[in-house]
Design a protein around this motif. Structure first.
Motif, PDB file in Angstrom:
ATOM      1  N   LEU A 206       0.840  -1.197   0.000  1.00  0.00           N
ATOM      2  CA  LEU A 206       0.000   0.000   0.000  1.00  0.00           C
ATOM      3  C   LEU A 206       0.873   1.244   0.000  1.00  0.00           C
ATOM      4  O   LEU A 206       1.975   1.250   0.555  1.00  0.00           O
ATOM      5  CB  LEU A 206      -0.901   0.004   1.227  1.00  0.00           C
ATOM      6  CG  LEU A 206      -1.891  -1.154   1.343  1.00  0.00           C
ATOM      7  CD1 LEU A 206      -2.634  -1.058   2.659  1.00  0.00           C
ATOM      8  CD2 LEU A 206      -2.850  -1.171   0.178  1.00  0.00           C
ATOM      9  N   SER A 207       0.358   2.305  -0.556  1.00  0.00           N
ATOM     10  CA  SER A 207       1.067   3.581  -0.572  1.00  0.00           C
ATOM     11  C   SER A 207       1.248   4.093   0.858  1.00  0.00           C
ATOM     12  O   SER A 207       0.283   4.181   1.620  1.00  0.00           O
ATOM     13  CB  SER A 207       0.260   4.588  -1.395  1.00  0.00           C
ATOM     14  OG  SER A 207       0.575   5.904  -1.055  1.00  0.00           O
TER      15      SER A 207
ATOM     16  N   ALA B  33      -2.763  -3.945   6.661  1.00  0.00           N
ATOM     17  CA  ALA B  33      -2.499  -5.270   6.090  1.00  0.00           C
ATOM     18  C   ALA B  33      -1.942  -5.056   4.683  1.00  0.00           C
ATOM     19  O   ALA B  33      -1.981  -3.924   4.166  1.00  0.00           O
ATOM     20  CB  ALA B  33      -3.781  -6.088   6.059  1.00  0.00           C
ATOM     21  N   PRO B  34      -1.435  -6.085   4.041  1.00  0.00           N
ATOM     22  CA  PRO B  34      -0.815  -5.895   2.724  1.00  0.00           C
ATOM     23  C   PRO B  34      -1.722  -5.273   1.659  1.00  0.00           C
ATOM     24  O   PRO B  34      -1.255  -4.494   0.834  1.00  0.00           O
ATOM     25  CB  PRO B  34      -0.396  -7.311   2.317  1.00  0.00           C
ATOM     26  CG  PRO B  34      -0.183  -8.016   3.613  1.00  0.00           C
ATOM     27  CD  PRO B  34      -1.220  -7.446   4.553  1.00  0.00           C
ATOM     28  N   ARG B  35      -3.035  -5.595   1.680  1.00  0.00           N
ATOM     29  CA  ARG B  35      -3.919  -5.067   0.635  1.00  0.00           C
ATOM     30  C   ARG B  35      -5.113  -4.279   1.145  1.00  0.00           C
ATOM     31  O   ARG B  35      -5.983  -3.899   0.364  1.00  0.00           O
ATOM     32  CB  ARG B  35      -4.404  -6.209  -0.253  1.00  0.00           C
ATOM     33  CG  ARG B  35      -3.294  -6.775  -1.114  1.00  0.00           C
ATOM     34  CD  ARG B  35      -3.831  -7.840  -2.003  1.00  0.00           C
ATOM     35  NE  ARG B  35      -4.290  -8.950  -1.165  1.00  0.00           N
ATOM     36  CZ  ARG B  35      -4.194 -10.212  -1.473  1.00  0.00           C
ATOM     37  NH1 ARG B  35      -3.690 -10.559  -2.617  1.00  0.00           N
ATOM     38  NH2 ARG B  35      -4.618 -11.141  -0.653  1.00  0.00           N
TER      39      ARG B  35
ATOM     40  N   ALA C 229     -14.492  -3.406  14.525  1.00  0.00           N
ATOM     41  CA  ALA C 229     -14.226  -2.893  13.180  1.00  0.00           C
ATOM     42  C   ALA C 229     -15.307  -1.901  12.773  1.00  0.00           C
ATOM     43  O   ALA C 229     -16.497  -2.109  13.027  1.00  0.00           O
ATOM     44  CB  ALA C 229     -14.160  -4.033  12.179  1.00  0.00           C
ATOM     45  N   ILE C 230     -14.883  -0.813  12.148  1.00  0.00           N
ATOM     46  CA  ILE C 230     -15.796   0.204  11.639  1.00  0.00           C
ATOM     47  C   ILE C 230     -15.922   0.070  10.122  1.00  0.00           C
ATOM     48  O   ILE C 230     -17.017   0.045   9.574  1.00  0.00           O
ATOM     49  CB  ILE C 230     -15.288   1.629  11.974  1.00  0.00           C
ATOM     50  CG1 ILE C 230     -15.129   1.801  13.479  1.00  0.00           C
ATOM     51  CG2 ILE C 230     -16.167   2.686  11.355  1.00  0.00           C
ATOM     52  CD1 ILE C 230     -16.399   1.737  14.262  1.00  0.00           C
ATOM     53  N   ALA C 231     -14.767  -0.012   9.446  1.00  0.00           N
ATOM     54  CA  ALA C 231     -14.757  -0.069   7.988  1.00  0.00           C
ATOM     55  C   ALA C 231     -13.456  -0.683   7.508  1.00  0.00           C
ATOM     56  O   ALA C 231     -12.457  -0.695   8.221  1.00  0.00           O
ATOM     57  CB  ALA C 231     -14.905   1.337   7.398  1.00  0.00           C
ATOM     58  N   ARG C 232     -13.501  -1.180   6.285  1.00  0.00           N
ATOM     59  CA  ARG C 232     -12.281  -1.679   5.642  1.00  0.00           C
ATOM     60  C   ARG C 232     -12.151  -0.976   4.289  1.00  0.00           C
ATOM     61  O   ARG C 232     -13.127  -0.822   3.564  1.00  0.00           O
ATOM     62  CB  ARG C 232     -12.341  -3.186   5.460  1.00  0.00           C
ATOM     63  CG  ARG C 232     -11.107  -3.727   4.742  1.00  0.00           C
ATOM     64  CD  ARG C 232     -10.975  -5.212   4.876  1.00  0.00           C
ATOM     65  NE  ARG C 232     -10.517  -5.528   6.222  1.00  0.00           N
ATOM     66  CZ  ARG C 232     -10.540  -6.754   6.748  1.00  0.00           C
ATOM     67  NH1 ARG C 232     -11.000  -7.766   6.052  1.00  0.00           N
ATOM     68  NH2 ARG C 232     -10.092  -6.956   7.973  1.00  0.00           N
ATOM     69  N   LEU C 233     -10.932  -0.560   3.991  1.00  0.00           N
ATOM     70  CA  LEU C 233     -10.621   0.094   2.727  1.00  0.00           C
ATOM     71  C   LEU C 233      -9.661  -0.835   1.990  1.00  0.00           C
ATOM     72  O   LEU C 233      -8.529  -1.029   2.419  1.00  0.00           O
ATOM     73  CB  LEU C 233      -9.959   1.453   2.972  1.00  0.00           C
ATOM     74  CG  LEU C 233     -10.827   2.506   3.681  1.00  0.00           C
ATOM     75  CD1 LEU C 233     -11.039   2.186   5.145  1.00  0.00           C
ATOM     76  CD2 LEU C 233     -10.221   3.864   3.545  1.00  0.00           C
ATOM     77  N   ARG C 234     -10.148  -1.450   0.925  1.00  0.00           N
ATOM     78  CA  ARG C 234      -9.362  -2.456   0.201  1.00  0.00           C
ATOM     79  C   ARG C 234      -8.833  -1.861  -1.097  1.00  0.00           C
ATOM     80  O   ARG C 234      -9.571  -1.232  -1.848  1.00  0.00           O
ATOM     81  CB  ARG C 234     -10.208  -3.677  -0.101  1.00  0.00           C
ATOM     82  CG  ARG C 234      -9.421  -4.802  -0.767  1.00  0.00           C
ATOM     83  CD  ARG C 234     -10.262  -6.039  -0.955  1.00  0.00           C
ATOM     84  NE  ARG C 234     -10.835  -6.548   0.273  1.00  0.00           N
ATOM     85  CZ  ARG C 234     -10.222  -7.342   1.137  1.00  0.00           C
ATOM     86  NH1 ARG C 234      -8.969  -7.708   0.920  1.00  0.00           N
ATOM     87  NH2 ARG C 234     -10.844  -7.775   2.208  1.00  0.00           N
ATOM     88  N   TYR C 235      -7.543  -2.095  -1.333  1.00  0.00           N
ATOM     89  CA  TYR C 235      -6.888  -1.558  -2.533  1.00  0.00           C
ATOM     90  C   TYR C 235      -6.820  -2.632  -3.615  1.00  0.00           C
ATOM     91  O   TYR C 235      -6.427  -3.771  -3.359  1.00  0.00           O
ATOM     92  CB  TYR C 235      -5.482  -1.070  -2.203  1.00  0.00           C
ATOM     93  CG  TYR C 235      -4.822  -0.377  -3.362  1.00  0.00           C
ATOM     94  CD1 TYR C 235      -5.289   0.858  -3.802  1.00  0.00           C
ATOM     95  CD2 TYR C 235      -3.757  -0.950  -4.017  1.00  0.00           C
ATOM     96  CE1 TYR C 235      -4.700   1.500  -4.877  1.00  0.00           C
ATOM     97  CE2 TYR C 235      -3.152  -0.310  -5.088  1.00  0.00           C
ATOM     98  CZ  TYR C 235      -3.631   0.916  -5.513  1.00  0.00           C
ATOM     99  OH  TYR C 235      -3.045   1.552  -6.573  1.00  0.00           O
ATOM    100  N   ASN C 236      -7.201  -2.244  -4.833  1.00  0.00           N
ATOM    101  CA  ASN C 236      -7.098  -3.107  -5.998  1.00  0.00           C
ATOM    102  C   ASN C 236      -5.982  -2.552  -6.873  1.00  0.00           C
ATOM    103  O   ASN C 236      -6.145  -1.511  -7.521  1.00  0.00           O
ATOM    104  CB  ASN C 236      -8.430  -3.123  -6.757  1.00  0.00           C
ATOM    105  CG  ASN C 236      -8.402  -4.024  -7.968  1.00  0.00           C
ATOM    106  OD1 ASN C 236      -7.432  -4.055  -8.721  1.00  0.00           O
ATOM    107  ND2 ASN C 236      -9.493  -4.756  -8.158  1.00  0.00           N
ATOM    108  N   ALA C 237      -4.829  -3.216  -6.879  1.00  0.00           N
ATOM    109  CA  ALA C 237      -3.656  -2.723  -7.608  1.00  0.00           C
ATOM    110  C   ALA C 237      -3.878  -2.708  -9.119  1.00  0.00           C
ATOM    111  O   ALA C 237      -3.362  -1.839  -9.820  1.00  0.00           O
ATOM    112  CB  ALA C 237      -2.434  -3.573  -7.268  1.00  0.00           C
TER     113      ALA C 237
END
Length: 112
Positions: free
Chosen positions: A3-4, A34-36, A59-67
């Motif tokens: 992640l950035s 986490a890694p992604r 947990a409130i929210a998850r922000l998932r990155y799609n490379a």
């Protein structure tokens, strides 16, 4: 792909700004990395030191990155801490769009 660091730092600053300094002994909003994905959690102190020594996390929210698409997708956590796609916001290349939606919380799904 990791992640950035800029995006991670942005979310960590956003979390820290959610709770005033003088209230952080009672409530914290933090970012688990986490890694992604990034998970935004609410932490509370033990209600009884004799029974429990650790802070609890929800947990409130998850922000998932799609490379592949270079985009972020927002997820919400149910009462069992399972994540579901938040369908009111399309994936975005800007993590700020997700943070803004969590702040707005038009459905009260994040903050109740």
């Amino acid at each position: 792909m990791a992640l950035s660091e800029l995006d991670v730092a942005r979310v960590q600053r956003w979390c820290a700004a959610r709770v005033p300094e003088q209230a952080r002994d009672q409530l914290r909003i933090e970012c688990e990395v986490a890694p992604r994905h990034l998970t935004i959690v609410e932490r509370r102190p033990p209600w009884n030191d004799d029974v429990q020594a650790d802070w609890t996390s929800s947990a409130i929210a998850r922000l998932r990155y799609n490379a592949t698409h270079k985009s972020w997708t927002l997820y919400w956590a149910d009462r069992h801490q399972r994540f579901h796609t938040y369908d009111r916001l399309a994936p975005s290349q800007s993590i700020d769009d997700l943070l803004t939606e969590i702040d707005r919380d038009p459905t009260s799904i994040f903050w109740g």
